[in-house]
Design an enzyme around this catalytic site. Sequence first.
Site, PDB file in Angstrom:
ATOM      1  N   TYR A   3       0.824  -1.208   0.000  1.00 54.62           N
ATOM      2  CA  TYR A   3       0.000   0.000   0.000  1.00 54.62           C
ATOM      3  C   TYR A   3       0.862   1.264   0.000  1.00 54.62           C
ATOM      4  O   TYR A   3       0.414   2.319  -0.438  1.00 54.62           O
ATOM      5  CB  TYR A   3      -0.913   0.030   1.231  1.00 54.62           C
ATOM      6  CG  TYR A   3      -2.241  -0.648   1.038  1.00 54.62           C
ATOM      7  CD1 TYR A   3      -2.314  -1.985   0.678  1.00 54.62           C
ATOM      8  CD2 TYR A   3      -3.429   0.057   1.225  1.00 54.62           C
ATOM      9  CE1 TYR A   3      -3.533  -2.600   0.509  1.00 54.62           C
ATOM     10  CE2 TYR A   3      -4.660  -0.563   1.058  1.00 54.62           C
ATOM     11  CZ  TYR A   3      -4.705  -1.889   0.707  1.00 54.62           C
ATOM     12  OH  TYR A   3      -5.918  -2.501   0.541  1.00 54.62           O
ATOM     13  N   LYS A  42       3.264 -15.234   1.697  1.00 54.56           N
ATOM     14  CA  LYS A  42       3.580 -16.073   0.538  1.00 54.56           C
ATOM     15  C   LYS A  42       5.092 -16.273   0.521  1.00 54.56           C
ATOM     16  O   LYS A  42       5.792 -15.798  -0.384  1.00 54.56           O
ATOM     17  CB  LYS A  42       3.091 -15.400  -0.746  1.00 54.56           C
ATOM     18  CG  LYS A  42       1.583 -15.484  -0.954  1.00 54.56           C
ATOM     19  CD  LYS A  42       1.108 -16.841  -1.478  1.00 54.56           C
ATOM     20  CE  LYS A  42       1.509 -17.042  -2.922  1.00 54.56           C
ATOM     21  NZ  LYS A  42       1.132 -18.406  -3.389  1.00 54.56           N
ATOM     22  N   ASP A  56      -2.718 -18.008   0.160  1.00 56.30           N
ATOM     23  CA  ASP A  56      -3.733 -18.588  -0.730  1.00 56.30           C
ATOM     24  C   ASP A  56      -4.389 -19.797  -0.074  1.00 56.30           C
ATOM     25  O   ASP A  56      -5.612 -19.964  -0.107  1.00 56.30           O
ATOM     26  CB  ASP A  56      -3.131 -18.934  -2.110  1.00 56.30           C
ATOM     27  CG  ASP A  56      -1.901 -19.824  -2.031  1.00 56.30           C
ATOM     28  OD1 ASP A  56      -1.283 -19.913  -0.943  1.00 56.30           O
ATOM     29  OD2 ASP A  56      -1.541 -20.436  -3.054  1.00 56.30           O
ATOM     30  N   ASP A  76      -6.302  -7.196   3.720  1.00 57.93           N
ATOM     31  CA  ASP A  76      -7.446  -6.538   3.077  1.00 57.93           C
ATOM     32  C   ASP A  76      -8.362  -7.593   2.464  1.00 57.93           C
ATOM     33  O   ASP A  76      -9.588  -7.579   2.662  1.00 57.93           O
ATOM     34  CB  ASP A  76      -6.924  -5.582   2.000  1.00 57.93           C
ATOM     35  CG  ASP A  76      -8.040  -4.840   1.290  1.00 57.93           C
ATOM     36  OD1 ASP A  76      -8.978  -4.382   1.976  1.00 57.93           O
ATOM     37  OD2 ASP A  76      -7.989  -4.736   0.045  1.00 57.93           O
ATOM     38  N   ASP A 123     -12.104  -9.431   4.040  1.00 53.16           N
ATOM     39  CA  ASP A 123     -13.389  -9.381   3.337  1.00 53.16           C
ATOM     40  C   ASP A 123     -13.995 -10.780   3.234  1.00 53.16           C
ATOM     41  O   ASP A 123     -15.204 -10.959   3.406  1.00 53.16           O
ATOM     42  CB  ASP A 123     -13.224  -8.807   1.916  1.00 53.16           C
ATOM     43  CG  ASP A 123     -13.540  -7.312   1.854  1.00 53.16           C
ATOM     44  OD1 ASP A 123     -13.414  -6.645   2.903  1.00 53.16           O
ATOM     45  OD2 ASP A 123     -13.904  -6.822   0.777  1.00 53.16           O
TER      46      ASP A 123
HETATM   47  C1  IPM Z   1     -10.436  -1.482   3.795  1.00 50.74           C
HETATM   48  C2  IPM Z   1     -10.699  -0.802   2.480  1.00 50.74           C
HETATM   49  C3  IPM Z   1      -9.568   0.186   2.227  1.00 50.74           C
HETATM   50  C4  IPM Z   1      -8.284  -0.613   2.037  1.00 50.74           C
HETATM   51  C5  IPM Z   1      -9.804   1.161   1.068  1.00 50.74           C
HETATM   52  C6  IPM Z   1     -11.089   1.931   1.235  1.00 50.74           C
HETATM   53  C7  IPM Z   1      -8.638   2.100   0.907  1.00 50.74           C
HETATM   54  O1  IPM Z   1     -10.840  -1.751   1.466  1.00 50.74           O
HETATM   55  O2  IPM Z   1     -10.311  -0.779   4.823  1.00 50.74           O
HETATM   56  O3  IPM Z   1     -10.372  -2.718   3.812  1.00 50.74           O
HETATM   57  O4  IPM Z   1      -7.999  -1.096   0.931  1.00 50.74           O
HETATM   58  O5  IPM Z   1      -7.565  -0.750   3.016  1.00 50.74           O
HETATM   59 MG    MG Z   2     -10.890  -3.764   2.155  1.00 47.21          MG
END
Ligand code: IPM
Ligand code: MG
Length: 368
Positions: free
Chosen positions: A142, A192, A225, A249, A253
């Site tokens: 990032y 990884k 993975d 990230d 999710d």
């Molecule tokens: C998260 C989001 C952020 C990230 C975005 C909005 C920059 O996806 O907090 O997971 O990628 O970290």
């Molecule tokens: Mg995210």
Amino acid sequence: MPNPSILILAGDGIGPEVMAEVSKIIDWFGAKRGVSFDVSEDLVGGCAYDRHGVPLHDDTMAKAQAVDAVLLGAVGGPKYDNLDFSVKPERGLLRLRKEMDLFANLRPAQCFDALADFSSLKKEVVAGLDIMIVRELTSGIYFGEPRGIFTEGNERVGINTQRYTESEIDRVARAAFELARKRSGRVCSMEKANVMESGVLWREVVQKVHDADYPDIALSHMYADNGAMQLVRNPKQFDVIVTDNLFGDILSDAAAMLTGSLGMLPSASLGAPMANGRPKALYEPVHGSAPDIAGQGKANPIATILSFAMALRYSFDMGEDAARVEQAVETVLANGLRTADLLGPEGGTPVSTAQMGDAIVAALDASL
Ligand code: IPM
Ligand code: MG
């Protein structure tokens, strides 16, 4: 002791609506628990860009550095999609994380009993799920340099750099081990190492910190993975997962969806202790700004309310009150209250964002 201070950055999309419900809870603590917070508000994301031409004004950054905790709603929206990268709403959030040095991002994925049917996985795979992803938040791909779109010969090349120092890995590993001590004592580290040098170093440093200072914790390592696959195969094998910024990230999710709704999941981003002993901290829901439903009273405020509960626990040492808020959420869910995102295939009548907030306040009242 001065009142604890909070900066609210509601942001874009559904951010202001869900944050309005948190304000009710904050007011409840002042009225019913004798804990008054000094609350200030400011802009972040697209709304800050509209006002100032930047997604986070320097004055706002300075305020965030000065308070005990920042509560953030969400940033972004289609209106800002074509902005230059440097002023996109997301940059406001990334600047807060970087300059406050919030290196440890705690993302719990907990499956509420009342919602176990909502998961895309079988109920028995997710019922009772309670895992914690610790995502490194201030380094890695990032932020690594070089980055950019460059010209090489007669074509362009997009470059980002995955980069981790030993000390960056060390401190987030410690955060994960400390948390695991308060949970079931297990940490799985994901990278990884089979293809990335940064992954090799990550694995080495995590193991070294473990052997030196946390031999009581059961540590395992997994390629990220495989970790993704294991998360959907048998998520309950995990307790604490520690991983880098990008894998965190993505994996968070996936973990979020195991629980049935992204509208339920809070997060805490923590840095080093300040002079008053409290960690630098920002709390935000895992979900985004959901522009498609913004302004309609449909959004689920629970993730943001649970983020405030995390603030009570990690910033204000009010673990019992945090549990009180979490219990109030469980109560309203058990009573069948659902925002639109929580309606299953059998349908039903959804409550509005404000009705959900009011019901949680009522459950808090009943808890006294
Ligand atoms: C998260 C989001 C952020 C990230 C975005 C909005 C920059 O996806 O907090 O997971 O990628 O970290
Ligand atoms: Mg995210």
